[in-house]
Enzyme design. Structure first.
Site, short mmCIF file in Angstrom:
data_model
loop_
_atom_site.label_atom_id
_atom_site.label_comp_id
_atom_site.label_asym_id
_atom_site.label_seq_id
_atom_site.Cartn_x
_atom_site.Cartn_y
_atom_site.Cartn_z
N GLY A 1 33.59 -6.69 7.86
CA GLY A 1 33.50 -8.15 7.68
C GLY A 1 32.37 -8.88 7.91
N GLU B 1 29.68 -10.72 14.64
CA GLU B 1 30.91 -10.22 14.05
C GLU B 1 31.64 -11.49 13.26
OE1 GLU B 1 33.44 -8.57 13.35
OE2 GLU B 1 34.51 -7.92 14.93
N ASP B 2 32.28 -11.10 12.25
CA ASP B 2 32.94 -12.25 11.29
C ASP B 2 33.90 -12.96 12.22
OD1 ASP B 2 34.95 -10.11 11.71
OD2 ASP B 2 35.29 -10.23 9.60
N ASP C 1 39.91 -12.44 17.02
CA ASP C 1 41.17 -12.79 17.25
C ASP C 1 41.62 -12.51 18.63
OD1 ASP C 1 43.54 -13.50 14.90
OD2 ASP C 1 44.15 -11.70 16.50
N LYS D 1 39.25 -17.51 17.29
CA LYS D 1 40.37 -18.04 17.23
C LYS D 1 40.88 -18.31 18.73
CE LYS D 1 42.43 -16.43 12.67
NZ LYS D 1 43.35 -15.34 12.36
N PHE E 1 45.69 -17.23 9.30
CA PHE E 1 45.08 -16.08 8.71
C PHE E 1 43.89 -16.81 7.35
CE2 PHE E 1 44.45 -12.84 5.62
CZ PHE E 1 44.21 -11.72 6.57
N ASP F 1 38.98 -10.25 4.58
CA ASP F 1 39.71 -9.60 3.53
C ASP F 1 41.13 -9.81 3.88
OD1 ASP F 1 39.77 -7.56 5.68
OD2 ASP F 1 40.92 -6.31 4.29
N ARG G 1 36.85 -10.29 -0.02
CA ARG G 1 35.65 -10.42 0.94
C ARG G 1 34.35 -10.97 0.14
NH1 ARG G 1 36.48 -7.11 5.48
NH2 ARG G 1 37.56 -5.06 4.94
P1 IMP Z 1 40.53 -8.54 17.21
O1 IMP Z 1 40.45 -7.36 17.73
O2 IMP Z 1 41.89 -8.96 17.20
O3 IMP Z 1 39.79 -9.71 17.87
O4 IMP Z 1 40.45 -8.39 15.70
C1 IMP Z 1 39.02 -8.71 14.99
C2 IMP Z 1 39.30 -8.31 13.49
O5 IMP Z 1 40.51 -8.58 13.05
C3 IMP Z 1 38.16 -8.93 12.90
O6 IMP Z 1 36.96 -8.14 12.79
C4 IMP Z 1 39.15 -8.81 11.49
O7 IMP Z 1 38.32 -7.70 10.62
C5 IMP Z 1 40.33 -9.17 11.55
N1 IMP Z 1 40.76 -10.34 11.52
C6 IMP Z 1 41.00 -11.20 12.40
N2 IMP Z 1 41.51 -12.39 11.99
C7 IMP Z 1 41.48 -12.18 10.76
C8 IMP Z 1 41.51 -13.16 9.70
O8 IMP Z 1 42.13 -14.33 9.80
N3 IMP Z 1 41.62 -12.78 8.20
C9 IMP Z 1 41.01 -11.57 8.01
N4 IMP Z 1 40.75 -10.51 9.01
C10 IMP Z 1 40.94 -11.18 10.50
MG MG Z 2 35.42 -7.75 11.58
#
Ligand code: IMP
Ligand code: MG
Length: 177
Positions: free
Chosen positions: A48, A102-103, A106, A134, A155, A162, A168
């Protein structure tokens, strides 16, 4: 293109390209003022973050290094639950000032895991730089030092993010309609 369709879902434009790039310039200025004399090692988390990483790196005019890694997660045995693994980190980071790129963050679980893995190698410092955060979705206590935009739990897709592997390549960030 103010709205797009990917598979079964419609998305509306949320943050356009010029706003993203303007914010990245500001982030680059902050990173420069804090890191320019530290020869930082940027560690970008694929897939991402590829677009964010590219645009951010072009705004940094000091000596630094960049590595791309991947954090994969898969279902383990019942006892181990979800297993995560870091791929591609093929240089020592002991004593280095590491900035994770990081992109989007979450739950924060991916970066909590990655931070713990990197910490084992005794870097001088680890900071997190994420284009999107977030805050209401965070499940762990995570210190995100450089943040582009704080967003709600909706989302998002585009600019590296993606939906089911698609989207992407979009230059704007879109939100689920
Ligand atoms: P975390 O471990 O829950 O913080 O997940 C982070 C990863 O989940 C990011 O690097 C993204 O690849 C994916 N992700 C989280 N939110 C979104 C979203 O809104 N759209 C697309 N990918 C997301
Ligand atoms: Mg990511």
């Amino acid at each position: 293109m103010n709205s797009i369709q990917i598979k079964d879902k419609s998305f509306d434009i949320f943050i356009n390209e010029s706003k993203i790039l303007a914010r990245i310039k500001e982030m680059a200025m902050q990173i420069t003022s804090e890191m320019k004399d530290k020869n930082p090692l940027f560690i970008a988390v694929l897939n991402g973050s590829f677009m964010f990483t590219s645009d951010l790196m072009k705004e940094l005019n000091f000596l630094c290094e960049l590595q791309f890694i991947k954090v994969s997660s898969y279902a383990g045995t019942q006892s181990t639950g979800k297993v995560q693994e870091v791929f591609g980190l093929n240089q020592p980071i002991a004593g280095r000032n590491v900035v994770i790129l990081e992109d989007i963050i979450d739950s924060g679980l991916t970066l909590q895991f990655l931070g713990q893995e990197l910490q084992k190698q005794n870097p001088a410092s680890i900071q997190i730089c994420s284009l999107l955060l977030k805050p209401d979705a965070l499940k762990v206590n995570l210190d995100v030092h450089f943040v582009g935009f704080e967003v709600s739990n909706e989302f998002l897709v585009g600019y590296g993010l993606d939906y089911d592997g698609l989207g992407r390549n979009l230059k704007h960030i879109y939100q689920l309609a």
